[in-house]
Structures are given as C-alpha cells and as structure tokens.
Design a protein around this motif. Structure first.
Motif, PDB file in Angstrom:
ATOM      1  N   VAL A   1     -11.232 -60.706 -60.135  1.00 40.21           N
ATOM      2  CA  VAL A   1     -10.153 -60.789 -59.161  1.00 40.21           C
ATOM      3  C   VAL A   1     -10.628 -60.234 -57.830  1.00 40.21           C
ATOM      4  O   VAL A   1     -11.293 -59.195 -57.784  1.00 40.21           O
ATOM      5  N   TYR A   2     -10.281 -60.933 -56.757  1.00 40.86           N
ATOM      6  CA  TYR A   2     -10.696 -60.517 -55.419  1.00 40.86           C
ATOM      7  C   TYR A   2      -9.473 -60.251 -54.551  1.00 40.86           C
ATOM      8  O   TYR A   2      -8.503 -61.012 -54.566  1.00 40.86           O
ATOM      9  N   VAL A   3      -9.530 -59.145 -53.814  1.00 41.20           N
ATOM     10  CA  VAL A   3      -8.526 -58.844 -52.798  1.00 41.20           C
ATOM     11  C   VAL A   3      -9.216 -59.073 -51.467  1.00 41.20           C
ATOM     12  O   VAL A   3     -10.152 -58.349 -51.116  1.00 41.20           O
ATOM     13  N   ASN A   4      -8.752 -60.089 -50.748  1.00 42.52           N
ATOM     14  CA  ASN A   4      -9.477 -60.570 -49.559  1.00 42.52           C
ATOM     15  C   ASN A   4     -10.882 -60.955 -50.016  1.00 42.52           C
ATOM     16  O   ASN A   4     -11.038 -61.911 -50.735  1.00 42.52           O
ATOM     17  N   GLU A   5     -11.914 -60.169 -49.668  1.00 44.31           N
ATOM     18  CA  GLU A   5     -13.270 -60.505 -50.111  1.00 44.31           C
ATOM     19  C   GLU A   5     -13.877 -59.399 -50.967  1.00 44.31           C
ATOM     20  O   GLU A   5     -15.080 -59.358 -51.186  1.00 44.31           O
ATOM     21  N   THR A   6     -13.052 -58.492 -51.447  1.00 47.22           N
ATOM     22  CA  THR A   6     -13.525 -57.377 -52.271  1.00 47.22           C
ATOM     23  C   THR A   6     -13.156 -57.603 -53.725  1.00 47.22           C
ATOM     24  O   THR A   6     -12.010 -57.911 -54.038  1.00 47.22           O
ATOM     25  N   MET A   7     -14.150 -57.438 -54.627  1.00 43.98           N
ATOM     26  CA  MET A   7     -13.861 -57.620 -56.041  1.00 43.98           C
ATOM     27  C   MET A   7     -13.047 -56.432 -56.545  1.00 43.98           C
ATOM     28  O   MET A   7     -13.501 -55.289 -56.507  1.00 43.98           O
ATOM     29  N   PHE A   8     -11.852 -56.712 -57.027  1.00 41.44           N
ATOM     30  CA  PHE A   8     -10.951 -55.653 -57.456  1.00 41.44           C
ATOM     31  C   PHE A   8     -11.428 -54.997 -58.750  1.00 41.44           C
ATOM     32  O   PHE A   8     -11.179 -53.807 -58.977  1.00 41.44           O
ATOM     33  N   ASN A   9     -12.139 -55.731 -59.599  1.00 43.61           N
ATOM     34  CA  ASN A   9     -12.704 -55.149 -60.828  1.00 43.61           C
ATOM     35  C   ASN A   9     -13.559 -53.933 -60.469  1.00 43.61           C
ATOM     36  O   ASN A   9     -13.536 -52.912 -61.146  1.00 43.61           O
ATOM     37  N   ARG A  10     -14.322 -54.041 -59.386  1.00 42.98           N
ATOM     38  CA  ARG A  10     -15.201 -52.942 -58.946  1.00 42.98           C
ATOM     39  C   ARG A  10     -14.376 -51.761 -58.450  1.00 42.98           C
ATOM     40  O   ARG A  10     -14.732 -50.609 -58.704  1.00 42.98           O
ATOM     41  N   LEU A  11     -13.287 -52.027 -57.742  1.00 44.64           N
ATOM     42  CA  LEU A  11     -12.470 -50.936 -57.208  1.00 44.64           C
ATOM     43  C   LEU A  11     -11.906 -50.077 -58.333  1.00 44.64           C
ATOM     44  O   LEU A  11     -11.851 -48.846 -58.229  1.00 44.64           O
ATOM     45  N   LEU A  12     -11.472 -50.714 -59.407  1.00 44.55           N
ATOM     46  CA  LEU A  12     -10.948 -49.968 -60.542  1.00 44.55           C
ATOM     47  C   LEU A  12     -12.018 -49.063 -61.148  1.00 44.55           C
ATOM     48  O   LEU A  12     -11.757 -47.911 -61.491  1.00 44.55           O
ATOM     49  N   LEU A  13     -13.241 -49.580 -61.261  1.00 45.36           N
ATOM     50  CA  LEU A  13     -14.340 -48.775 -61.796  1.00 45.36           C
ATOM     51  C   LEU A  13     -14.708 -47.639 -60.849  1.00 45.36           C
ATOM     52  O   LEU A  13     -14.921 -46.505 -61.277  1.00 45.36           O
ATOM     53  N   GLN A  14     -14.780 -47.935 -59.562  1.00 51.87           N
ATOM     54  CA  GLN A  14     -15.191 -46.937 -58.582  1.00 51.87           C
ATOM     55  C   GLN A  14     -14.229 -45.753 -58.539  1.00 51.87           C
ATOM     56  O   GLN A  14     -14.626 -44.613 -58.263  1.00 51.87           O
ATOM     57  N   ASN A  15     -12.944 -45.998 -58.814  1.00 49.72           N
ATOM     58  CA  ASN A  15     -11.942 -44.939 -58.753  1.00 49.72           C
ATOM     59  C   ASN A  15     -11.656 -44.299 -60.107  1.00 49.72           C
ATOM     60  O   ASN A  15     -10.759 -43.461 -60.223  1.00 49.72           O
ATOM     61  N   GLY A  16     -12.432 -44.694 -61.112  1.00 51.24           N
ATOM     62  CA  GLY A  16     -12.275 -44.080 -62.425  1.00 51.24           C
ATOM     63  C   GLY A  16     -11.040 -44.517 -63.179  1.00 51.24           C
ATOM     64  O   GLY A  16     -10.589 -43.828 -64.097  1.00 51.24           O
ATOM     65  N   TYR A  17     -10.489 -45.682 -62.827  1.00 50.91           N
ATOM     66  CA  TYR A  17      -9.309 -46.185 -63.527  1.00 50.91           C
ATOM     67  C   TYR A  17      -9.672 -47.182 -64.621  1.00 50.91           C
ATOM     68  O   TYR A  17      -8.786 -47.737 -65.278  1.00 50.91           O
ATOM     69  N   ALA A  18     -10.967 -47.433 -64.813  1.00 51.32           N
ATOM     70  CA  ALA A  18     -11.404 -48.385 -65.837  1.00 51.32           C
ATOM     71  C   ALA A  18     -12.815 -48.020 -66.272  1.00 51.32           C
ATOM     72  O   ALA A  18     -13.522 -47.272 -65.593  1.00 51.32           O
ATOM     73  N   ARG A  19     -13.205 -48.586 -67.417  1.00 53.40           N
ATOM     74  CA  ARG A  19     -14.577 -48.435 -67.897  1.00 53.40           C
ATOM     75  C   ARG A  19     -15.126 -49.824 -68.229  1.00 53.40           C
ATOM     76  O   ARG A  19     -14.346 -50.782 -68.389  1.00 53.40           O
ATOM     77  N   ILE A  20     -16.432 -49.934 -68.341  1.00 53.09           N
ATOM     78  CA  ILE A  20     -17.059 -51.218 -68.648  1.00 53.09           C
ATOM     79  C   ILE A  20     -16.673 -51.667 -70.062  1.00 53.09           C
ATOM     80  O   ILE A  20     -16.665 -50.877 -71.002  1.00 53.09           O
ATOM     81  N   ALA A  21     -16.366 -52.964 -70.204  1.00 57.23           N
ATOM     82  CA  ALA A  21     -16.099 -53.572 -71.512  1.00 57.23           C
ATOM     83  C   ALA A  21     -16.796 -54.929 -71.524  1.00 57.23           C
ATOM     84  O   ALA A  21     -16.404 -55.830 -70.782  1.00 57.23           O
ATOM     85  N   VAL A  22     -17.845 -55.049 -72.319  1.00 57.96           N
ATOM     86  CA  VAL A  22     -18.691 -56.253 -72.291  1.00 57.96           C
ATOM     87  C   VAL A  22     -18.312 -57.210 -73.417  1.00 57.96           C
ATOM     88  O   VAL A  22     -18.301 -56.824 -74.584  1.00 57.96           O
ATOM     89  N   TYR A  23     -17.992 -58.441 -73.030  1.00 59.39           N
ATOM     90  CA  TYR A  23     -17.717 -59.509 -73.988  1.00 59.39           C
ATOM     91  C   TYR A  23     -18.478 -60.754 -73.532  1.00 59.39           C
ATOM     92  O   TYR A  23     -17.990 -61.521 -72.706  1.00 59.39           O
ATOM     93  N   PRO A  24     -19.732 -60.935 -74.048  1.00 61.46           N
ATOM     94  CA  PRO A  24     -20.514 -62.113 -73.663  1.00 61.46           C
ATOM     95  C   PRO A  24     -19.724 -63.377 -73.981  1.00 61.46           C
ATOM     96  O   PRO A  24     -18.903 -63.383 -74.902  1.00 61.46           O
ATOM     97  N   PRO A  25     -19.931 -64.444 -73.212  1.00 56.03           N
ATOM     98  CA  PRO A  25     -20.981 -64.619 -72.189  1.00 56.03           C
ATOM     99  C   PRO A  25     -20.562 -64.180 -70.781  1.00 56.03           C
ATOM    100  O   PRO A  25     -21.277 -64.467 -69.833  1.00 56.03           O
ATOM    101  N   ASN A  26     -19.435 -63.489 -70.638  1.00 59.23           N
ATOM    102  CA  ASN A  26     -18.971 -63.110 -69.300  1.00 59.23           C
ATOM    103  C   ASN A  26     -19.631 -61.809 -68.832  1.00 59.23           C
ATOM    104  O   ASN A  26     -19.036 -60.735 -68.899  1.00 59.23           O
ATOM    105  N   THR A  27     -20.868 -61.952 -68.393  1.00 55.10           N
ATOM    106  CA  THR A  27     -21.644 -60.781 -67.961  1.00 55.10           C
ATOM    107  C   THR A  27     -22.261 -60.991 -66.573  1.00 55.10           C
ATOM    108  O   THR A  27     -23.231 -60.344 -66.219  1.00 55.10           O
TER     109      THR A  27
END
Length: 252
Positions: free
Chosen positions: A127-153
């Motif tokens: 998900v992008y807000v304007n041109e910033t990936m929101f998935n990254r914002l959640l990680l950067q602020n400690g509101y999420a952790r990595i969850a890997v489900y191939p092939p979406n890597t």
C-alpha cells in the motif's frame, strides 16, 4: 621576439586551464536513483479506502469493486482475532493506519503481489500513501513485524532493514519483552458508576392540629350549641360538666 611575446601569454593561459581542469572531479548524482525509488510503481492502482479493519487490513474500492486488502510482508499485533486477546500495540497500529489511510487529502494506491489473493479471498498488496510505501512506515515505527509468505517477497530486503532499525531503536513492539512475545494489552476497566445518593428520609406527616378548646360556663350555654351534650375528647368537653363521670358532659 614578437613570436616569443605572443607565445608566453598563450602558454600561461593553457597551463591555467590545464590546472583548473585537473582539479575538477565530476560528482556522481543519485537524484535519478532516489526518484526511481520514491516513485510510485507503474503497476500500482489508485484505490479509495473505505474502512480500516486493523493495522494491516483495510477495505477499499478497487476498480469499482469493494475489496479487502491485506498488506504484504508485515503483521501488526492482533485486535480482532476471536481466538486471541487484544495484543500490545495493536490498538496503536490500528490508529496509525486510520490516521494515514483515511485522510482524504492523501492519494492511496496498491501494488499487487505475485500471489494476488490469499485463501480468504483478500487482495495481497503493498500500500502506498502518495509515493511512500505504507508497509515500511508501519515497520519503521514499530507497529508491525516482518511476516514472509512466498512468493510475495519482492521488497523483503528493504523491509528487513526497516525492521532492524526499529529493533535497535526499541520503538513500538520492540520496546518491551511482553510486546515482542505477543503479550495482551491491559484491559481498561470501565469507571465505576457513581453510587446513587441515598434518598432523603421521608418527612413525618404533620400532626393534625389539636381542635381548639371550647369553654362554656354551664350546660345551658353548651347545649345551645351541642343540644345532646359532648363526649369526652370533644373540644367542648369539660369534666366539671360531667357530674356522673360517664364520659359525657351535659347529656340529657
């Protein structure tokens, strides 16, 4: 002589230019690279966010259809799972997502993963807000952790960098051992209802006023008003008029 005079200024100019050119080192610019990294992917599609379910799940209008979108490669603490408690930083993650994605002034777009849907039929996307990936914002602020489900890597390495920075900074879920282990958020107990004030004791009914005492000189005067005399307790009763002491005064 003339040739030598002409040659010296020319040689000096040539030498100066050569020294100037030798001291100039062209700098590499990364503007184009930065722009490319920040630019919205060509495959991203604009959506309208209708609802935020929790930190990593939203409901949108996508290509004219109502869809549920699950953010790829991240997992925010639970708030809606019926089999789990509300986890630490779950409400904060949801509030953060609402703040950014429900802002009508911001353009929200999604980029589908290689696997476009999960077993629940939800769209899997970045998900992008304007041109910033929101998935990254959640990680950067400690509101999420990595969850890997191939092939979406696709952006895994980039997102891992964001997560590691949040861990080092000890922000959000990385700020406490309990949160890291999925601990439950404290349940807010409702404020106790104020105790009702006791009802005031009912006031005793006022006693009826005692009848005003009537005085008569003799039975002749009393019988003018009460021909049959009066019983004991009557305002006009007087023991001196009850000669036989039967409880009646001036009876006939």
């Amino acid at each position: 002589m003339l040739k030598k005079k002409l040659f010296k200024p020319f040689a000096a100019s040539l030498l100066s230019f050569s020294l100037l050119a030798g001291s100039f080192t062209p700098e590499l610019t990364t503007d184009s690279t930065q722009t490319a990294e920040a630019a919205l992917p060509k495959t991203a599609t604009k959506v309208t966010v209708n609802e935020v379910v929790d930190g990593d799940t939203i409901k949108v209008t996508y290509k004219g259809r109502k869809e549920t979108v699950r953010l790829i490669l991240i997992d925010t603490p639970e708030t809606k799972d019926p089999n789990k408690c509300v986890q630490l930083f779950g409400p904060e993650a949801t509030a953060y997502t609402k703040k950014y994605l429900l802002d009508k002034k911001k353009k929200v777009s999604i980029e589908l993963g290689v696997q476009t849907r999960d077993k629940y039929g939800r769209i899997l996307a970045y998900v992008y807000v304007n041109e910033t990936m929101f998935n990254r914002l959640l990680l950067q602020n400690g509101y999420a952790r990595i969850a890997v489900y191939p092939p979406n890597t696709q952006y895994l390495e980039q997102l891992q960098v964001d997560e590691n920075k949040a861990k080092k900074a000890k922000v959000g879920i990385w700020s406490s051992t309990s949160a890291i282990n999925g601990g439950c958020a404290p349940i807010k107990k409702p404020a106790p209802a104020p105790k009702p004030k006791p009802a005031p004791a009912p006031k005793p009914a006022p006693k009826p006023a005692a009848p005003k005492k009537e005085t008569f000189k003799n039975c002749t005067e009393l019988r003018k008003k009460y021909p049959n005399g009066v019983k004991k307790g009557h305002p006009a009763y007087d023991a001196k008029h009850d000669r036989d002491k039967d409880g009646w005064a001036c009876e006939r």
